[in-house]
Motif scaffolding. Structure first.
Motif, PDB file in Angstrom:
ATOM      1  N   ILE A 114       0.834  -1.211   0.000  1.00 15.36           N
ATOM      2  CA  ILE A 114       0.000   0.000   0.000  1.00 15.36           C
ATOM      3  C   ILE A 114       0.866   1.257   0.000  1.00 15.36           C
ATOM      4  CG2 ILE A 114      -1.702   1.298   1.345  1.00 15.36           C
ATOM      5  CD1 ILE A 114      -2.775  -1.445   2.279  1.00 15.36           C
ATOM      6  N   VAL A 115       1.900   1.250   0.833  1.00 16.14           N
ATOM      7  CA  VAL A 115       2.781   2.420   0.931  1.00 16.14           C
ATOM      8  C   VAL A 115       3.499   2.652  -0.394  1.00 16.14           C
ATOM      9  CG1 VAL A 115       4.761   3.381   2.164  1.00 16.14           C
ATOM     10  CG2 VAL A 115       3.065   2.039   3.400  1.00 16.14           C
ATOM     11  N   GLY A 116       3.921   1.580  -1.047  1.00 14.69           N
ATOM     12  CA  GLY A 116       4.619   1.704  -2.320  1.00 14.69           C
ATOM     13  C   GLY A 116       3.765   2.337  -3.397  1.00 14.69           C
ATOM     14  N   ALA A 117       2.472   1.993  -3.401  1.00 11.52           N
ATOM     15  CA  ALA A 117       1.569   2.593  -4.388  1.00 11.52           C
ATOM     16  C   ALA A 117       1.460   4.099  -4.180  1.00 11.52           C
ATOM     17  CB  ALA A 117       0.193   1.943  -4.294  1.00 11.52           C
ATOM     18  N   VAL A 118       1.436   4.531  -2.931  1.00 11.75           N
ATOM     19  CA  VAL A 118       1.362   5.966  -2.645  1.00 11.75           C
ATOM     20  C   VAL A 118       2.680   6.645  -3.002  1.00 11.75           C
ATOM     21  CG1 VAL A 118       1.105   7.669  -0.792  1.00 11.75           C
ATOM     22  CG2 VAL A 118      -0.374   5.666  -0.856  1.00 11.75           C
ATOM     23  N   LEU A 119       3.795   6.023  -2.639  1.00  9.68           N
ATOM     24  CA  LEU A 119       5.100   6.640  -2.909  1.00  9.68           C
ATOM     25  C   LEU A 119       5.443   6.660  -4.394  1.00  9.68           C
ATOM     26  CD1 LEU A 119       7.323   5.256  -0.009  1.00  9.68           C
ATOM     27  CD2 LEU A 119       6.182   7.473  -0.184  1.00  9.68           C
ATOM     28  N   ASN A 120       4.806   5.825  -5.194  1.00  7.46           N
ATOM     29  CA  ASN A 120       5.069   5.795  -6.628  1.00  7.46           C
ATOM     30  C   ASN A 120       4.119   6.680  -7.427  1.00  7.46           C
ATOM     31  OD1 ASN A 120       7.342   4.111  -6.611  1.00  7.46           O
ATOM     32  ND2 ASN A 120       6.047   2.297  -6.445  1.00  7.46           N
ATOM     33  N   LEU A 121       3.260   7.429  -6.759  1.00 10.38           N
ATOM     34  CA  LEU A 121       2.420   8.402  -7.471  1.00 10.38           C
ATOM     35  C   LEU A 121       3.323   9.459  -8.099  1.00 10.38           C
ATOM     36  CD1 LEU A 121      -0.509   8.822  -4.921  1.00 10.38           C
ATOM     37  CD2 LEU A 121      -0.576   7.660  -7.125  1.00 10.38           C
ATOM     38  N   PRO A 122       2.917  10.023  -9.248  1.00 11.50           N
ATOM     39  CA  PRO A 122       3.814  10.911  -9.995  1.00 11.50           C
ATOM     40  C   PRO A 122       4.411  12.066  -9.175  1.00 11.50           C
ATOM     41  CG  PRO A 122       1.885  10.390 -11.296  1.00 11.50           C
ATOM     42  CD  PRO A 122       1.655   9.795  -9.956  1.00 11.50           C
ATOM     43  N   GLY A 123       3.642  12.818  -8.462  1.00  8.32           N
ATOM     44  CA  GLY A 123       4.184  13.966  -7.728  1.00  8.32           C
ATOM     45  C   GLY A 123       5.057  13.552  -6.559  1.00  8.32           C
ATOM     46  N   ILE A 124       4.595  12.545  -5.813  1.00  5.45           N
ATOM     47  CA  ILE A 124       5.350  12.086  -4.647  1.00  5.45           C
ATOM     48  C   ILE A 124       6.643  11.409  -5.080  1.00  5.45           C
ATOM     49  CG2 ILE A 124       5.264  10.537  -2.663  1.00  5.45           C
ATOM     50  CD1 ILE A 124       2.250  11.069  -2.549  1.00  5.45           C
ATOM     51  N   SER A 125       6.575  10.609  -6.130  1.00  2.26           N
ATOM     52  CA  SER A 125       7.767   9.923  -6.623  1.00  2.26           C
ATOM     53  C   SER A 125       8.829  10.923  -7.074  1.00  2.26           C
ATOM     54  CB  SER A 125       7.383   8.998  -7.775  1.00  2.26           C
ATOM     55  OG  SER A 125       8.516   8.386  -8.313  1.00  2.26           O
ATOM     56  N   HIS A 126       8.400  11.950  -7.780  1.00  2.33           N
ATOM     57  CA  HIS A 126       9.349  12.970  -8.246  1.00  2.33           C
ATOM     58  C   HIS A 126       9.990  13.699  -7.066  1.00  2.33           C
ATOM     59  CE1 HIS A 126      11.162  15.937 -10.827  1.00  2.33           C
ATOM     60  NE2 HIS A 126      10.577  16.907 -10.143  1.00  2.33           N
ATOM     61  N   ALA A 127       9.188  14.046  -6.068  1.00  2.00           N
ATOM     62  CA  ALA A 127       9.722  14.744  -4.895  1.00  2.00           C
ATOM     63  C   ALA A 127      10.703  13.861  -4.134  1.00  2.00           C
ATOM     64  CB  ALA A 127       8.579  15.188  -3.984  1.00  2.00           C
ATOM     65  N   LEU A 128      10.365  12.571  -3.953  1.00  7.03           N
ATOM     66  CA  LEU A 128      11.273  11.659  -3.259  1.00  7.03           C
ATOM     67  C   LEU A 128      12.571  11.461  -4.027  1.00  7.03           C
ATOM     68  CD1 LEU A 128       8.999   8.848  -1.803  1.00  7.03           C
ATOM     69  CD2 LEU A 128      10.393  10.475  -0.551  1.00  7.03           C
ATOM     70  N   ASP A 129      12.478  11.375  -5.353  1.00  9.37           N
ATOM     71  CA  ASP A 129      13.686  11.217  -6.163  1.00  9.37           C
ATOM     72  C   ASP A 129      14.601  12.429  -6.016  1.00  9.37           C
ATOM     73  OD1 ASP A 129      12.904   8.733  -7.022  1.00  9.37           O
ATOM     74  OD2 ASP A 129      12.095   9.445  -8.939  1.00  9.37           O
ATOM     75  N   ARG A 130      14.031  13.602  -5.907  1.00 12.98           N
ATOM     76  CA  ARG A 130      14.852  14.816  -5.743  1.00 12.98           C
ATOM     77  C   ARG A 130      15.488  14.869  -4.348  1.00 12.98           C
ATOM     78  NH1 ARG A 130      14.248  19.395  -9.198  1.00 12.98           N
ATOM     79  NH2 ARG A 130      14.939  20.574  -7.390  1.00 12.98           N
ATOM     80  N   ILE A 131      14.768  14.358  -3.327  1.00 15.12           N
ATOM     81  CA  ILE A 131      15.285  14.409  -1.963  1.00 15.12           C
ATOM     82  C   ILE A 131      16.373  13.366  -1.745  1.00 15.12           C
ATOM     83  CG2 ILE A 131      14.696  14.020   0.472  1.00 15.12           C
ATOM     84  CD1 ILE A 131      11.926  15.220  -0.180  1.00 15.12           C
ATOM     85  N   VAL A 132      16.098  12.114  -2.103  1.00 15.85           N
ATOM     86  CA  VAL A 132      17.034  11.044  -1.787  1.00 15.85           C
ATOM     87  C   VAL A 132      17.919  10.642  -2.962  1.00 15.85           C
ATOM     88  CG1 VAL A 132      15.571  10.088   0.002  1.00 15.85           C
ATOM     89  CG2 VAL A 132      15.402   9.193  -2.295  1.00 15.85           C
ATOM     90  N   GLY A 133      17.607  11.074  -4.142  1.00  7.99           N
ATOM     91  CA  GLY A 133      18.374  10.652  -5.305  1.00  7.99           C
ATOM     92  C   GLY A 133      17.824   9.363  -5.852  1.00  7.99           C
ATOM     93  N   LYS A 134      18.158   9.051  -7.093  1.00  9.10           N
ATOM     94  CA  LYS A 134      17.614   7.854  -7.727  1.00  9.10           C
ATOM     95  C   LYS A 134      18.478   6.630  -7.486  1.00  9.10           C
ATOM     96  CE  LYS A 134      15.021  10.134 -11.267  1.00  9.10           C
ATOM     97  NZ  LYS A 134      14.360   9.953 -12.515  1.00  9.10           N
ATOM     98  N   LYS A 135      19.755   6.817  -7.139  1.00  8.37           N
ATOM     99  CA  LYS A 135      20.647   5.691  -6.986  1.00  8.37           C
ATOM    100  C   LYS A 135      20.757   5.291  -5.529  1.00  8.37           C
ATOM    101  CE  LYS A 135      23.428   6.518 -11.017  1.00  8.37           C
ATOM    102  NZ  LYS A 135      24.759   6.648 -11.555  1.00  8.37           N
ATOM    103  N   LEU A 136      20.789   3.983  -5.306  1.00  7.45           N
ATOM    104  CA  LEU A 136      21.020   3.461  -3.977  1.00  7.45           C
ATOM    105  C   LEU A 136      22.515   3.362  -3.730  1.00  7.45           C
ATOM    106  CD1 LEU A 136      18.312   0.663  -3.829  1.00  7.45           C
ATOM    107  CD2 LEU A 136      18.258   2.890  -2.744  1.00  7.45           C
ATOM    108  N   PRO A 137      22.962   3.413  -2.479  1.00 10.43           N
ATOM    109  CA  PRO A 137      24.397   3.397  -2.206  1.00 10.43           C
ATOM    110  C   PRO A 137      25.060   2.074  -2.500  1.00 10.43           C
ATOM    111  CG  PRO A 137      23.153   3.360  -0.149  1.00 10.43           C
ATOM    112  CD  PRO A 137      22.172   3.570  -1.272  1.00 10.43           C
ATOM    113  N   VAL A 138      24.313   1.002  -2.752  1.00 13.14           N
ATOM    114  CA  VAL A 138      24.911  -0.304  -2.995  1.00 13.14           C
ATOM    115  C   VAL A 138      25.056  -0.544  -4.462  1.00 13.14           C
ATOM    116  CG1 VAL A 138      24.632  -2.773  -2.634  1.00 13.14           C
ATOM    117  CG2 VAL A 138      23.904  -1.169  -0.886  1.00 13.14           C
TER     118      VAL A 138
END
Length: 138
Positions: A114-138
């Protein structure tokens, strides 16, 4: 089969209860008692999970000195009955200390149903990508 050591299991429980009490203290209009109990449980749980030596090493890393100072200053402010200011200072310290884990946490949360569906919404996903970046540290 790998079994976690009992002190780590207790540490996870204490940390979870610490976070619960801190959230409860915030929801109850910054109740100092709940926030203080949450801080004590969180710190003791973290010490049991990591072990005493690794906990000291974690909090004394030179590159994270600002986060450590802000976190413990926030804990002290909560204990001296300034809960709102203390939590604000503490949250800045937590972000500074644990900010490296944020991309991993967001990546995990995006896979939760459920949380993933909300976090993958277009506006939220874009904001999260800008905050944390698209690449994982691993």
């Amino acid at each position: 089969m790998w079994a976690a050591r009992p002190e780590r299991q207790i540490g996870v429980g204490l940390t979870a209860f610490g976070i619960f009490f801190m959230l409860l203290g915030i929801l109850l209009f910054f109740d100092g008692g709940f926030l203080a109990i949450g801080n004590i449980l969180f710190l003791s749980g973290l010490a049991l999970i990591l072990g005493p030596v690794k906990t000291v090493v974690f909090f004394t890393r030179p590159e994270k000195a600002r986060g450590t100072v802000l976190f413990f200053l926030g804990v002290v402010l909560v204990f001296v009955r300034w809960p709102f200011v203390g939590i604000c200072v503490e949250l800045i310290g937590i972000v500074d200390l644990f900010g490296d884990f944020l991309p991993v946490v967001v990546g995990f949360l995006r896979k939760v149903p459920i949380v993933g569906a909300v976090l993958n919404l277009p506006g939220i996903s874009h904001a999260l990508d800008r905050i944390v970046g698209k690449k994982l540290p691993v």
